[in-house]
Design a protein around this motif. Structure first.
Motif, PDB file in Angstrom:
ATOM      1  N   LEU A 150       0.787  -1.400  -0.114  1.00 42.24           N
ATOM      2  CA  LEU A 150      -0.023  -0.015   0.118  1.00 42.24           C
ATOM      3  C   LEU A 150       0.684   1.105  -0.037  1.00 42.24           C
ATOM      4  O   LEU A 150       0.418   2.300  -0.398  1.00 42.24           O
ATOM      5  CB  LEU A 150      -0.808   0.075   1.132  1.00 42.24           C
ATOM      6  CG  LEU A 150      -1.977  -0.979   1.290  1.00 42.24           C
ATOM      7  CD1 LEU A 150      -2.884  -1.171   2.507  1.00 42.24           C
ATOM      8  CD2 LEU A 150      -2.687  -0.797  -0.111  1.00 42.24           C
ATOM      9  N   GLU A 151       2.099   1.188   0.298  1.00 50.52           N
ATOM     10  CA  GLU A 151       2.976   2.149   0.180  1.00 50.52           C
ATOM     11  C   GLU A 151       4.414   1.454   0.016  1.00 50.52           C
ATOM     12  O   GLU A 151       4.509   0.469  -0.006  1.00 50.52           O
ATOM     13  CB  GLU A 151       3.055   3.113   1.486  1.00 50.52           C
ATOM     14  CG  GLU A 151       3.688   2.302   2.705  1.00 50.52           C
ATOM     15  CD  GLU A 151       3.578   3.248   3.908  1.00 50.52           C
ATOM     16  OE1 GLU A 151       3.396   4.226   3.882  1.00 50.52           O
ATOM     17  OE2 GLU A 151       3.889   2.599   4.958  1.00 50.52           O
ATOM     18  N   ARG A 175      -3.304   4.203   5.217  1.00 49.22           N
ATOM     19  CA  ARG A 175      -2.649   3.684   4.259  1.00 49.22           C
ATOM     20  C   ARG A 175      -3.639   3.025   3.122  1.00 49.22           C
ATOM     21  O   ARG A 175      -3.117   3.031   1.929  1.00 49.22           O
ATOM     22  CB  ARG A 175      -1.377   2.796   4.521  1.00 49.22           C
ATOM     23  CG  ARG A 175      -0.645   3.255   5.526  1.00 49.22           C
ATOM     24  CD  ARG A 175       0.217   4.478   5.238  1.00 49.22           C
ATOM     25  NE  ARG A 175       1.172   4.695   6.192  1.00 49.22           N
ATOM     26  CZ  ARG A 175       1.637   6.344   6.136  1.00 49.22           C
ATOM     27  NH1 ARG A 175       1.459   7.047   5.188  1.00 49.22           N
ATOM     28  NH2 ARG A 175       2.726   6.511   7.199  1.00 49.22           N
ATOM     29  N   MET A 176      -4.695   2.609   3.560  1.00 52.79           N
ATOM     30  CA  MET A 176      -5.700   2.014   2.595  1.00 52.79           C
ATOM     31  C   MET A 176      -6.917   3.115   2.400  1.00 52.79           C
ATOM     32  O   MET A 176      -6.897   3.986   2.934  1.00 52.79           O
ATOM     33  CB  MET A 176      -6.295   0.628   3.445  1.00 52.79           C
ATOM     34  CG  MET A 176      -7.106   1.170   4.524  1.00 52.79           C
ATOM     35  SD  MET A 176      -6.044   1.623   5.876  1.00 52.79           S
ATOM     36  CE  MET A 176      -5.264   0.114   6.596  1.00 52.79           C
ATOM     37  N   THR A 177      -7.429   2.933   1.085  1.00 54.89           N
ATOM     38  CA  THR A 177      -8.553   3.652   0.983  1.00 54.89           C
ATOM     39  C   THR A 177      -9.856   3.402   1.866  1.00 54.89           C
ATOM     40  O   THR A 177      -9.909   2.318   2.195  1.00 54.89           O
ATOM     41  CB  THR A 177      -8.989   3.399  -0.561  1.00 54.89           C
ATOM     42  OG1 THR A 177      -9.438   2.090  -0.912  1.00 54.89           O
ATOM     43  CG2 THR A 177      -7.856   3.782  -1.527  1.00 54.89           C
ATOM     44  N   ARG A 178     -11.019   4.190   1.611  1.00 53.47           N
ATOM     45  CA  ARG A 178     -12.182   3.955   2.142  1.00 53.47           C
ATOM     46  C   ARG A 178     -12.660   2.626   1.470  1.00 53.47           C
ATOM     47  O   ARG A 178     -13.242   1.986   2.305  1.00 53.47           O
ATOM     48  CB  ARG A 178     -13.103   4.855   1.962  1.00 53.47           C
ATOM     49  CG  ARG A 178     -12.488   6.458   2.546  1.00 53.47           C
ATOM     50  CD  ARG A 178     -12.951   6.503   4.042  1.00 53.47           C
ATOM     51  NE  ARG A 178     -12.571   7.961   4.570  1.00 53.47           N
ATOM     52  CZ  ARG A 178     -11.409   8.452   4.793  1.00 53.47           C
ATOM     53  NH1 ARG A 178     -10.380   7.589   4.623  1.00 53.47           N
ATOM     54  NH2 ARG A 178     -11.592   9.688   5.150  1.00 53.47           N
ATOM     55  N   GLU A 179     -12.544   2.398   0.139  1.00 51.24           N
ATOM     56  CA  GLU A 179     -13.047   1.243  -0.525  1.00 51.24           C
ATOM     57  C   GLU A 179     -12.268   0.025   0.232  1.00 51.24           C
ATOM     58  O   GLU A 179     -13.041  -0.992   0.370  1.00 51.24           O
ATOM     59  CB  GLU A 179     -12.822   1.350  -2.009  1.00 51.24           C
ATOM     60  CG  GLU A 179     -13.534   0.615  -2.779  1.00 51.24           C
ATOM     61  CD  GLU A 179     -13.469   0.558  -4.337  1.00 51.24           C
ATOM     62  OE1 GLU A 179     -14.092   0.095  -5.102  1.00 51.24           O
ATOM     63  OE2 GLU A 179     -12.685   1.698  -4.746  1.00 51.24           O
ATOM     64  N   GLU A 180     -11.065  -0.029   0.346  1.00 50.58           N
ATOM     65  CA  GLU A 180     -10.507  -1.094   0.938  1.00 50.58           C
ATOM     66  C   GLU A 180     -10.981  -1.639   2.073  1.00 50.58           C
ATOM     67  O   GLU A 180     -11.027  -2.525   2.589  1.00 50.58           O
ATOM     68  CB  GLU A 180      -8.935  -0.822   0.811  1.00 50.58           C
ATOM     69  CG  GLU A 180      -8.326  -0.691  -0.525  1.00 50.58           C
ATOM     70  CD  GLU A 180      -6.938  -0.559  -0.731  1.00 50.58           C
ATOM     71  OE1 GLU A 180      -6.282  -0.736  -1.758  1.00 50.58           O
ATOM     72  OE2 GLU A 180      -6.559   0.440   0.049  1.00 50.58           O
ATOM     73  N   LEU A 232     -18.533   1.348   0.209  1.00 48.96           N
ATOM     74  CA  LEU A 232     -17.954   2.625   0.332  1.00 48.96           C
ATOM     75  C   LEU A 232     -18.705   3.465   1.082  1.00 48.96           C
ATOM     76  O   LEU A 232     -18.221   4.493   1.794  1.00 48.96           O
ATOM     77  CB  LEU A 232     -17.297   3.073  -1.140  1.00 48.96           C
ATOM     78  CG  LEU A 232     -16.815   4.344  -1.315  1.00 48.96           C
ATOM     79  CD1 LEU A 232     -15.439   4.358  -0.205  1.00 48.96           C
ATOM     80  CD2 LEU A 232     -16.417   4.641  -2.601  1.00 48.96           C
ATOM     81  N   SER A 253     -17.809   6.046   4.434  1.00 44.10           N
ATOM     82  CA  SER A 253     -17.738   7.371   4.423  1.00 44.10           C
ATOM     83  C   SER A 253     -18.944   8.018   5.371  1.00 44.10           C
ATOM     84  O   SER A 253     -18.422   8.934   5.998  1.00 44.10           O
ATOM     85  CB  SER A 253     -18.025   7.789   2.866  1.00 44.10           C
ATOM     86  OG  SER A 253     -16.939   7.663   2.139  1.00 44.10           O
ATOM     87  N   GLN A 286      -8.777  13.829   5.006  1.00 43.29           N
ATOM     88  CA  GLN A 286      -8.263  13.114   3.892  1.00 43.29           C
ATOM     89  C   GLN A 286      -8.002  11.610   4.767  1.00 43.29           C
ATOM     90  O   GLN A 286      -8.790  11.105   5.405  1.00 43.29           O
ATOM     91  CB  GLN A 286      -7.367  13.513   3.166  1.00 43.29           C
ATOM     92  CG  GLN A 286      -7.894  14.816   2.357  1.00 43.29           C
ATOM     93  CD  GLN A 286      -6.683  15.171   1.549  1.00 43.29           C
ATOM     94  OE1 GLN A 286      -5.352  15.445   1.719  1.00 43.29           O
ATOM     95  NE2 GLN A 286      -7.246  16.027   0.465  1.00 43.29           N
ATOM     96  N   ARG A 287      -6.650  11.268   4.679  1.00 41.31           N
ATOM     97  CA  ARG A 287      -6.227  10.064   5.279  1.00 41.31           C
ATOM     98  C   ARG A 287      -5.825  10.175   6.702  1.00 41.31           C
ATOM     99  O   ARG A 287      -5.503   9.055   7.250  1.00 41.31           O
ATOM    100  CB  ARG A 287      -5.266   9.226   4.448  1.00 41.31           C
ATOM    101  CG  ARG A 287      -5.859   8.736   2.837  1.00 41.31           C
ATOM    102  CD  ARG A 287      -4.777   7.986   2.297  1.00 41.31           C
ATOM    103  NE  ARG A 287      -5.490   7.394   1.015  1.00 41.31           N
ATOM    104  CZ  ARG A 287      -5.019   6.517   0.264  1.00 41.31           C
ATOM    105  NH1 ARG A 287      -4.281   5.685   0.882  1.00 41.31           N
ATOM    106  NH2 ARG A 287      -5.649   6.082  -0.813  1.00 41.31           N
TER     107      ARG A 287
END
Length: 242
Positions: A109-110, A187-192, A201, A205, A221-222
């Motif tokens: 993820l990074e 490190r992960m998205t909202r979708e993940e 998703l 949110s 944001q993150r």
């Protein structure tokens, strides 16, 4: 793979600042040297690249030195289902032990770096060093417990309880590595996150917005700052599985 990321180079576990998290305590200098010899290399994995994929031959376990990974499996409808998130000081690759092939994908993820521990050598050394054998068993046990916790999350918790438990688990693991118990960068998205928790998703949110409105978290944001840990803990503790 980008040329700026060499595939591997030598590392000494005895000098690693993550040794306390990754290796058992109380090893003699001779035993540490054995482990140094066993861990043949570090490997850099650029963000978005796989460390291994489903079906790859199982050859090693990987101790994450820096960075963050997600593990995924492909669902029957073809979608990727996130099964876990792993961070520095944790081990990935245990899924391959049973059938000598990996059963999931591990994606960085990074930009990340792992220590490669060849399993055949690890197994042989574990038979000689009891502390190492016990440590490997504890790592496996921890993964089983984590899977059971995941089943509880998906099986009976409401959306806000799932997200609260997820955030508490994440900051607890990060705090054990010296980070703040109140602040984290996702490190992960909202979708993940939704894929992992079994939520859409939009629901993830909405829950973040709800927590922010209630003064439980501050979200930029993150970047997430936990303002009311007790409120998150109460959300989880009020859950009573049927």
């Amino acid at each position: 793979m980008s040329p700026s990321f060499p595939k591997s180079y030598k590392v000494a576990c005895s000098n690693c600042n993550l040794r306390e998290l990754c290796m058992p305590m109380g090893l003699s200098e001779a035993e540490l040297r054995y482990i140094d010899e066993m861990v043949g290399s570090r490997r850099k994995v650029p963000r978005g690249d796989p460390l291994f994929t489903h079906g790859d031959p199982f050859k090693a376990l990987y101790a994450i030195r820096t960075g963050f990974f997600k593990t995924t499996v492909t669902a029957q409808d073809g979608r990727d289902q996130v099964t876990g998130f792993q961070m520095a000081g944790e081990v990935v690759g245990l899924d391959g032990i049973v059938h000598d092939r990996h059963t999931c994908d591990a994606i960085a993820l990074e930009d990340s770096e792992v220590c490669v521990m060849p399993y055949d050598e690890l197994e042989a050394l574990s038979r000689e060093v009891t502390a190492l054998q016990n440590h490997v068993h504890k790592i496996m046990s921890r993964e089983i417990v984590r899977d059971q916790s995941m089943m509880l999350l998906l099986g009976s918790m409401r959306a806000e309880e799932r997200l609260a438990a997820f955030l508490l688990n994440l900051v607890q693991r990060l705090h054990a590595r010296g980070f703040s118990p109140l602040e984290l960068v996702l490190r992960m998205t909202r979708e993940e996150i939704g894929s992992y928790l079994g939520l859409k998703l939009e629901t993830v949110s909405r829950m973040f917005s709800k927590f922010a409105e209630q003064g439980i978290v501050e979200v930029r944001q993150r970047h997430v700052r936990i303002l009311d840990t007790v409120a998150l803990q109460q959300l989880v503790s009020q859950h009573h599985p049927e």
